[in-house]
Design a protein around this motif. Structure first.
Motif, PDB file in Angstrom:
ATOM      1  N   ASP A   1       0.829  -1.199   0.000  1.00  0.00           N
ATOM      2  CA  ASP A   1       0.000   0.000   0.000  1.00  0.00           C
ATOM      3  C   ASP A   1       0.873   1.263   0.000  1.00  0.00           C
ATOM      4  N   VAL A   2       1.907   1.265   0.822  1.00  0.00           N
ATOM      5  CA  VAL A   2       2.828   2.404   0.885  1.00  0.00           C
ATOM      6  C   VAL A   2       3.502   2.602  -0.463  1.00  0.00           C
ATOM      7  N   ILE A   3       4.060   1.551  -1.014  1.00  0.00           N
ATOM      8  CA  ILE A   3       4.781   1.637  -2.291  1.00  0.00           C
ATOM      9  C   ILE A   3       3.863   2.137  -3.406  1.00  0.00           C
ATOM     10  N   LEU A   4       2.661   1.599  -3.477  1.00  0.00           N
ATOM     11  CA  LEU A   4       1.746   1.956  -4.568  1.00  0.00           C
ATOM     12  C   LEU A   4       1.281   3.414  -4.508  1.00  0.00           C
ATOM     13  N   HIS A   5       1.267   3.991  -3.318  1.00  0.00           N
ATOM     14  CA  HIS A   5       0.743   5.346  -3.181  1.00  0.00           C
ATOM     15  C   HIS A   5       1.816   6.419  -3.044  1.00  0.00           C
ATOM     16  N   GLU A   6       3.062   6.025  -2.881  1.00  0.00           N
ATOM     17  CA  GLU A   6       4.135   7.017  -2.762  1.00  0.00           C
ATOM     18  C   GLU A   6       4.204   7.989  -3.941  1.00  0.00           C
ATOM     19  N   PRO A   7       4.030   7.537  -5.185  1.00  0.00           N
ATOM     20  CA  PRO A   7       4.131   8.495  -6.289  1.00  0.00           C
ATOM     21  C   PRO A   7       3.025   9.553  -6.279  1.00  0.00           C
ATOM     22  N   HIS A   8       2.000   9.340  -5.491  1.00  0.00           N
ATOM     23  CA  HIS A   8       0.842  10.229  -5.503  1.00  0.00           C
ATOM     24  C   HIS A   8       0.778  11.137  -4.272  1.00  0.00           C
ATOM     25  N   LYS A   9       1.831  11.115  -3.456  1.00  0.00           N
ATOM     26  CA  LYS A   9       1.867  11.977  -2.272  1.00  0.00           C
ATOM     27  C   LYS A   9       1.957  13.439  -2.687  1.00  0.00           C
ATOM     28  N   ALA A  10       1.448  14.299  -1.811  1.00  0.00           N
ATOM     29  CA  ALA A  10       1.619  15.744  -2.010  1.00  0.00           C
ATOM     30  C   ALA A  10       3.095  16.070  -1.818  1.00  0.00           C
ATOM     31  N   PRO A  11       3.590  17.072  -2.527  1.00  0.00           N
ATOM     32  CA  PRO A  11       4.993  17.450  -2.337  1.00  0.00           C
ATOM     33  C   PRO A  11       5.249  17.962  -0.916  1.00  0.00           C
ATOM     34  N   LEU A  12       6.509  17.859  -0.497  1.00  0.00           N
ATOM     35  CA  LEU A  12       6.889  18.360   0.821  1.00  0.00           C
ATOM     36  C   LEU A  12       6.966  19.886   0.755  1.00  0.00           C
ATOM     37  N   ASN A  13       5.860  20.526   1.029  1.00  0.00           N
ATOM     38  CA  ASN A  13       5.821  21.986   1.073  1.00  0.00           C
ATOM     39  C   ASN A  13       4.737  22.371   2.062  1.00  0.00           C
ATOM     40  N   ARG A  14       4.256  23.561   1.985  1.00  0.00           N
ATOM     41  CA  ARG A  14       3.272  24.014   2.973  1.00  0.00           C
ATOM     42  C   ARG A  14       1.960  23.221   2.918  1.00  0.00           C
ATOM     43  N   ASP A  15       1.710  22.490   1.817  1.00  0.00           N
ATOM     44  CA  ASP A  15       0.503  21.668   1.697  1.00  0.00           C
ATOM     45  C   ASP A  15       0.709  20.233   2.185  1.00  0.00           C
ATOM     46  N   ASP A  16       1.880  19.942   2.701  1.00  0.00           N
ATOM     47  CA  ASP A  16       2.200  18.595   3.184  1.00  0.00           C
ATOM     48  C   ASP A  16       1.267  18.244   4.343  1.00  0.00           C
ATOM     49  N   PRO A  17       0.483  17.162   4.223  1.00  0.00           N
ATOM     50  CA  PRO A  17      -0.468  16.821   5.283  1.00  0.00           C
ATOM     51  C   PRO A  17       0.206  16.503   6.617  1.00  0.00           C
ATOM     52  N   ALA A  18       1.407  15.950   6.595  1.00  0.00           N
ATOM     53  CA  ALA A  18       2.116  15.680   7.856  1.00  0.00           C
ATOM     54  C   ALA A  18       2.527  16.994   8.514  1.00  0.00           C
ATOM     55  N   LEU A  19       2.986  17.932   7.718  1.00  0.00           N
ATOM     56  CA  LEU A  19       3.354  19.245   8.231  1.00  0.00           C
ATOM     57  C   LEU A  19       2.119  19.944   8.813  1.00  0.00           C
ATOM     58  N   MET A  20       0.990  19.818   8.123  1.00  0.00           N
ATOM     59  CA  MET A  20      -0.245  20.457   8.588  1.00  0.00           C
ATOM     60  C   MET A  20      -0.712  19.863   9.924  1.00  0.00           C
ATOM     61  N   GLU A  21      -0.305  18.627  10.199  1.00  0.00           N
ATOM     62  CA  GLU A  21      -0.620  17.999  11.487  1.00  0.00           C
ATOM     63  C   GLU A  21       0.407  18.367  12.555  1.00  0.00           C
TER      64      GLU A  21
END
Length: 186
Positions: free
Chosen positions: A63-83
């Protein structure tokens, strides 16, 4: 915004120019075009080693491998950063100095648990908002080819884990040296 569904149509084995085995996945997009994704066959082992994911949990690794290409870029819109998942930078980058806070990644996280949690937030966000990769309903699952060939060999995963830990250690020492220098200057 709902995620588009990419339905896996085929999985085949191929090789890189230097002979390393790769997986080639072809998925059908909602607009009728195809999405190709190629990645090293040992990627599942690497993710287990990098993020301390249970190596026997093939479904999570895949699941991780298949979805990695579709992650948001590491910028201000990064969902982990927003958390609020932030760590101190261990290397300088555009607009970031060593010691500045930035989004948590595998290499700047204090622990692998922190890195894993940030990475999984990004994967879940990708699946919910960008692209969700699915197996075809009512047909044989092409991803079974990967599942059946995955080698959950503790020695191989431990070798990869050691390499990741060494890389993380070097980067953490860079941050520690920076912090020590700043304490002496203060």
């Amino acid at each position: 915004m709902a995620a588009e569904q990419y339905e896996v149509q085929a999985v085949s084995e191929t090789f890189s120019r230097d002979g390393n085995p790769l997986w080639h996945i072809v998925s059908l997009k909602p607009d009728g075009t195809y999405h190709d994704y190629v990645f090293p066959q040992d990627s599942l082992e690497w993710r287990a080693a990098e993020y301390s994911i249970d190596p026997s949990d093939v479904e999570t690794l895949l699941d991780v491998i298949l979805h990695e290409p579709h992650k948001a870029p590491l910028n201000r819109d990064d969902p982990a950063l927003m958390e609020g998942r932030i760590s101190r930078a261990v290397i300088p980058s555009a607009g970031t100095r060593v010691g500045d806070y930035e989004a948590t990644t595998l290499f700047n996280a204090e622990t692998k648990k922190d890195a894993r949690e940030a990475h999984l937030v990004r994967i879940q966000h990708a699946k919910a908002n960008r692209v969700k990769v699915v197996s075809p309903a009512g047909k044989p699952d092409p991803l079974d080819k990967i599942r059946s060939k995955y080698r959950n060999e503790p020695k191989l995963i431990e070798d990869k884990r050691r390499a990741v830990n060494e890389g993380r250690s070097v980067l953490r020492k860079n941050l520690e040296a920076f912090q020590l220098k700043n304490r002496k200057e203060a």
